[in-house]
Design a protein around this motif. Structure first.
Motif, PDB file in Angstrom:
ATOM      1  N   GLY A 198      -1.626  -5.212  -0.611  1.00 39.69           N
ATOM      2  CA  GLY A 198      -2.676  -5.704  -0.764  1.00 39.69           C
ATOM      3  C   GLY A 198      -3.873  -4.876  -0.089  1.00 39.69           C
ATOM      4  N   ASP A 199      -5.228  -5.104  -0.504  1.00 37.63           N
ATOM      5  CA  ASP A 199      -6.459  -4.481  -0.074  1.00 37.63           C
ATOM      6  C   ASP A 199      -6.315  -2.674  -0.335  1.00 37.63           C
ATOM      7  OD1 ASP A 199      -7.588  -6.745   0.847  1.00 37.63           O
ATOM      8  OD2 ASP A 199      -6.527  -6.656   2.680  1.00 37.63           O
ATOM      9  N   ASP A 200      -5.534  -2.554  -1.586  1.00 29.46           N
ATOM     10  CA  ASP A 200      -5.367  -0.971  -1.709  1.00 29.46           C
ATOM     11  C   ASP A 200      -4.583  -0.449  -0.794  1.00 29.46           C
ATOM     12  OD1 ASP A 200      -7.265  -1.248  -4.052  1.00 29.46           O
ATOM     13  OD2 ASP A 200      -9.025  -0.729  -2.562  1.00 29.46           O
ATOM     14  N   ASP A 201      -3.607  -1.324  -0.307  1.00 22.31           N
ATOM     15  CA  ASP A 201      -2.656  -0.515   0.712  1.00 22.31           C
ATOM     16  C   ASP A 201      -1.220  -0.933   0.161  1.00 22.31           C
ATOM     17  OD1 ASP A 201      -4.352   0.212   2.835  1.00 22.31           O
ATOM     18  OD2 ASP A 201      -4.526  -1.741   3.470  1.00 22.31           O
ATOM     19  N   TYR A 202      -0.014   0.190   0.440  1.00 27.32           N
ATOM     20  CA  TYR A 202       1.065   0.311  -0.010  1.00 27.32           C
ATOM     21  C   TYR A 202       2.034   0.519   1.193  1.00 27.32           C
ATOM     22  CZ  TYR A 202      -1.013   0.811  -4.447  1.00 27.32           C
ATOM     23  OH  TYR A 202      -1.923   0.787  -5.538  1.00 27.32           O
ATOM     24  N   ALA A 203       3.387   0.167   1.041  1.00 28.47           N
ATOM     25  CA  ALA A 203       4.489   0.299   2.086  1.00 28.47           C
ATOM     26  C   ALA A 203       5.481   1.392   1.444  1.00 28.47           C
ATOM     27  CB  ALA A 203       4.896  -0.857   2.424  1.00 28.47           C
ATOM     28  N   VAL A 204       5.859   2.084   2.056  1.00 33.33           N
ATOM     29  CA  VAL A 204       7.094   3.057   1.468  1.00 33.33           C
ATOM     30  C   VAL A 204       8.541   2.489   1.812  1.00 33.33           C
ATOM     31  CG1 VAL A 204       7.855   5.495   0.727  1.00 33.33           C
ATOM     32  CG2 VAL A 204       5.302   4.755   0.764  1.00 33.33           C
ATOM     33  N   TYR A 205       9.173   2.533   0.972  1.00 31.34           N
ATOM     34  CA  TYR A 205      10.739   2.327   1.216  1.00 31.34           C
ATOM     35  C   TYR A 205      11.641   3.213   0.973  1.00 31.34           C
ATOM     36  CZ  TYR A 205       9.151  -2.643   1.914  1.00 31.34           C
ATOM     37  OH  TYR A 205       8.284  -3.592   2.188  1.00 31.34           O
ATOM     38  N   HIS A 206      12.763   3.286   1.751  1.00 34.92           N
ATOM     39  CA  HIS A 206      14.001   4.050   1.286  1.00 34.92           C
ATOM     40  C   HIS A 206      15.198   3.045   0.615  1.00 34.92           C
ATOM     41  CE1 HIS A 206      18.011   6.231   1.418  1.00 34.92           C
ATOM     42  NE2 HIS A 206      17.160   7.224   1.081  1.00 34.92           N
ATOM     43  N   ILE A 207      15.693   3.543  -0.494  1.00 35.21           N
ATOM     44  CA  ILE A 207      16.478   2.781  -1.050  1.00 35.21           C
ATOM     45  C   ILE A 207      17.560   1.968  -0.505  1.00 35.21           C
ATOM     46  CG2 ILE A 207      18.081   4.218  -2.392  1.00 35.21           C
ATOM     47  CD1 ILE A 207      18.030   2.606  -4.619  1.00 35.21           C
ATOM     48  N   ASN A 208      18.098   2.725   0.706  1.00 39.34           N
ATOM     49  CA  ASN A 208      19.172   2.287   1.504  1.00 39.34           C
ATOM     50  C   ASN A 208      18.838   0.936   2.416  1.00 39.34           C
ATOM     51  OD1 ASN A 208      20.895   3.977   0.291  1.00 39.34           O
ATOM     52  ND2 ASN A 208      20.862   5.536   2.159  1.00 39.34           N
ATOM     53  N   LYS A 209      17.396   1.108   2.632  1.00 37.02           N
ATOM     54  CA  LYS A 209      16.708  -0.060   3.515  1.00 37.02           C
ATOM     55  C   LYS A 209      15.667  -0.840   2.741  1.00 37.02           C
ATOM     56  CE  LYS A 209      18.070   1.579   8.019  1.00 37.02           C
ATOM     57  NZ  LYS A 209      17.528   2.164   9.383  1.00 37.02           N
ATOM     58  N   PRO A 210      16.321  -1.781   1.568  1.00 37.01           N
ATOM     59  CA  PRO A 210      15.056  -2.100   0.774  1.00 37.01           C
ATOM     60  C   PRO A 210      14.234  -3.125   1.114  1.00 37.01           C
ATOM     61  CG  PRO A 210      17.335  -2.859   0.105  1.00 37.01           C
ATOM     62  CD  PRO A 210      17.574  -1.923   1.097  1.00 37.01           C
ATOM     63  N   ASP A 211      14.520  -3.425   2.370  1.00 36.84           N
ATOM     64  CA  ASP A 211      13.663  -4.716   2.850  1.00 36.84           C
ATOM     65  C   ASP A 211      12.775  -4.300   4.130  1.00 36.84           C
ATOM     66  OD1 ASP A 211      14.837  -6.723   1.336  1.00 36.84           O
ATOM     67  OD2 ASP A 211      16.514  -7.015   2.540  1.00 36.84           O
ATOM     68  N   THR A 212      12.944  -3.246   4.571  1.00 36.20           N
ATOM     69  CA  THR A 212      12.094  -2.565   5.706  1.00 36.20           C
ATOM     70  C   THR A 212      11.232  -1.360   5.323  1.00 36.20           C
ATOM     71  OG1 THR A 212      14.046  -3.359   7.129  1.00 36.20           O
ATOM     72  CG2 THR A 212      12.411  -2.078   8.318  1.00 36.20           C
ATOM     73  N   PRO A 213       9.922  -1.296   5.538  1.00 39.88           N
ATOM     74  CA  PRO A 213       9.394  -0.101   5.211  1.00 39.88           C
ATOM     75  C   PRO A 213       9.722   0.875   6.123  1.00 39.88           C
ATOM     76  CG  PRO A 213       7.590  -1.928   5.212  1.00 39.88           C
ATOM     77  CD  PRO A 213       9.180  -2.278   5.921  1.00 39.88           C
ATOM     78  N   ILE A 214       9.747   2.114   5.447  1.00 42.86           N
ATOM     79  CA  ILE A 214       9.850   3.534   6.662  1.00 42.86           C
ATOM     80  C   ILE A 214       8.906   3.273   7.570  1.00 42.86           C
ATOM     81  CG2 ILE A 214       9.979   5.933   6.892  1.00 42.86           C
ATOM     82  CD1 ILE A 214      10.601   5.927   3.645  1.00 42.86           C
ATOM     83  N   SER A 215       9.462   3.287   8.940  1.00 40.47           N
ATOM     84  CA  SER A 215       8.526   3.493  10.128  1.00 40.47           C
ATOM     85  C   SER A 215       7.547   4.390   9.836  1.00 40.47           C
ATOM     86  CB  SER A 215       9.457   3.902  11.281  1.00 40.47           C
ATOM     87  OG  SER A 215       8.527   3.882  12.562  1.00 40.47           O
ATOM     88  N   GLY A 216       6.200   4.078  10.051  1.00 38.33           N
ATOM     89  CA  GLY A 216       4.965   4.865  10.137  1.00 38.33           C
ATOM     90  C   GLY A 216       4.572   4.802   8.683  1.00 38.33           C
ATOM     91  N   LEU A 217       5.138   4.320   7.558  1.00 39.49           N
ATOM     92  CA  LEU A 217       4.842   4.184   6.034  1.00 39.49           C
ATOM     93  C   LEU A 217       4.682   2.755   5.864  1.00 39.49           C
ATOM     94  CD1 LEU A 217       6.820   7.072   4.601  1.00 39.49           C
ATOM     95  CD2 LEU A 217       4.332   6.963   5.422  1.00 39.49           C
ATOM     96  N   GLY A 218       4.346   1.695   6.792  1.00 33.25           N
ATOM     97  CA  GLY A 218       4.453   0.355   6.536  1.00 33.25           C
ATOM     98  C   GLY A 218       2.923   0.034   5.807  1.00 33.25           C
ATOM     99  N   LYS A 219       1.903   0.922   5.973  1.00 33.28           N
ATOM    100  CA  LYS A 219       0.558   0.642   5.447  1.00 33.28           C
ATOM    101  C   LYS A 219      -0.076   1.817   5.156  1.00 33.28           C
ATOM    102  CE  LYS A 219      -3.693  -1.954   6.295  1.00 33.28           C
ATOM    103  NZ  LYS A 219      -4.460  -2.807   7.579  1.00 33.28           N
ATOM    104  N   VAL A 220       0.052   2.385   4.066  1.00 31.19           N
ATOM    105  CA  VAL A 220      -0.372   3.626   3.690  1.00 31.19           C
ATOM    106  C   VAL A 220      -1.329   3.403   2.016  1.00 31.19           C
ATOM    107  CG1 VAL A 220       0.936   5.193   4.813  1.00 31.19           C
ATOM    108  CG2 VAL A 220       1.699   4.524   2.493  1.00 31.19           C
ATOM    109  N   LYS A 221      -1.827   4.596   1.573  1.00 35.49           N
ATOM    110  CA  LYS A 221      -2.600   4.352   0.552  1.00 35.49           C
ATOM    111  C   LYS A 221      -1.630   4.753  -0.716  1.00 35.49           C
ATOM    112  CE  LYS A 221      -6.299   2.927   1.997  1.00 35.49           C
ATOM    113  NZ  LYS A 221      -6.629   1.533   1.965  1.00 35.49           N
TER     114      LYS A 221
END
Length: 375
Positions: A149-172
């Motif tokens: 939302g609000d033009d923001d994204y979260a980036v994940y690694h496939i081994n942890k599909p339910d938790t964004p990578i720390s520091g990449l929970g709210k990026v463009k």
């Protein structure tokens, strides 16, 4: 005495017009027009995805159809019939090692991640229940982004599909990933982040924020990233350093590939277009080149138009480049791997913005860019 008749004025002008016409044909504009070649109907039309190499085949999709390019018996490869991925519109492709091919399929306006271990049989990727927007791999690791939302994204690694990578929970917008043997680099439009390992938190690289990065690529020992306005940067764990920049009113598309042939030429190809694309706005789209050394950036190298220096370029004619792929914005570009690229590693594929898959290959007796035809 016979009186000589006076020639009409228009007859006197004819020789002058003939001379003027032949003189005008030497003008660069006329020469460029004379270099045009008929466009072949594209076998894979529309606005294709990126290319990936999986189990000795090149894959690309357009619309809801996937295609593979494999080795042929006559010196040319062969395109498959359309392959069904059991989903809707295919947004992008990614490969994790030699084991899995991934595709984002738009189903009921939701990005569903699908996978295949052979390129033919597809299934939904387990445990991924997000609306997936982008996928990239680095070091055979799959990363994906989810819109929050609000033009923001979260980036994940496939081994942890339910938790964004720390520091990449709210990026463009997520635009690429690279691993240089020590560090992972995650490219987003608001900056480039580094991870020491997949368990560590991501940190924003110094001075990379706010530069609108839209692509990143491994050059060997170096990592390069491109901004929307065409600034090309060296990326390292300590920060970024600008190496080249566009000098005209063009923007980068994010398309990047390393061209490395059997003639000692090593170049980075960078897709470009007008800031606002129009079918009548010019002939200098396509891509632009910058010379590399064996491992990465070459000292003092600058952007050059393809064909300006035919002895060190992807093409042998700048004029033919301008009137073919130069008319098309290129969203993705791909130097075909050696097992499918013979005899001299010159074959290149490109996904144009709306005119399908094109290629640089020998047609008849002329090397040229043109739409890729069925084989």
């Amino acid at each position: 005495m016979v009186k000589q008749m006076k020639k009409p004025d228009y007859l006197i002008l004819i020789p002058a017009l003939i001379i003027l016409t032949f003189s005008a044909c030497n003008d660069p504009v006329f020469y460029t027009i004379s270099s045009e070649v008929p466009v072949i109907p594209a076998y894979i039309d529309g606005s294709p995805t990126n290319f990936v190499f999986f189990k000795d085949c090149v894959y690309v999709a357009s619309g809801s159809s996937l295609y593979s390019y494999s080795a042929g018996t006559d010196g040319h490869g062969t395109w498959s019939d359309p392959i069904s991925v059991s989903g809707g519109w295919i947004g992008s492709l990614a490969v994790a090692g030699s084991s899995m091919l991934y595709a984002i399929c738009l189903e009921n306006s939701t990005g569903v991640l699908r996978q295949s271990n052979n390129g033919t049989d597809w299934s939904k990727t387990p445990n991924i229940n997000h609306d997936v927007k982008a996928i990239f791999t680095a070091d055979n690791q799959l990363f994906f982004s989810v819109y929050i939302g609000d033009d923001d994204y979260a980036v994940y690694h496939i081994n942890k599909p339910d938790t964004p990578i720390s520091g990449l929970g709210k990026v463009k917008e997520f635009r690429g990933a690279v691993y240089n043997g020590v560090t992972y680099f995650i490219c987003t439009t608001d900056g480039i982040y580094r991870l020491a390992n997949l368990s560590a938190g991501a940190a924003l690289l110094q001075d990379s924020n706010g530069k609108d990065f839209i692509g990143i690529i491994d050059l060997g020992n170096d990592v390069a990233a491109i901004t929307r306005n065409g600034d090309l940067y060296l990326v390292s764990t300590t920060g970024i350093e600008r190496k080249a920049q566009f000098t005209d009113k063009r923007s980068a598309t994010g398309a990047l590939t390393v061209f490395d042939d059997n003639h000692g030429r090593r170049l980075l190809l960078v897709g470009r277009m007008d800031i606002t694309y129009s079918t009548t706005s010019g002939y200098t789209f396509g891509y632009i080149e910058i010379e590399l050394d064996a491992d990465g950036f070459k000292q003092g190298a600058v952007y050059r138009m393809p064909g300006e220096n035919p002895s060190y370029s992807t093409v042998d004619s700048n004029e033919r480049f301008i009137t073919t792929i130069g008319k098309n914005p290129v969203n993705h570009i791909f130097h075909v791997p050696s097992s499918l690229n013979y005899p001299d590693m010159s074959l290149i594929f490109a996904s144009t913005q709306k005119n399908g898959v094109w290629s640089y290959r020998e047609r008849g007796t002329i090397w040229q860019w043109n739409a890729e035809e069925e084989r």
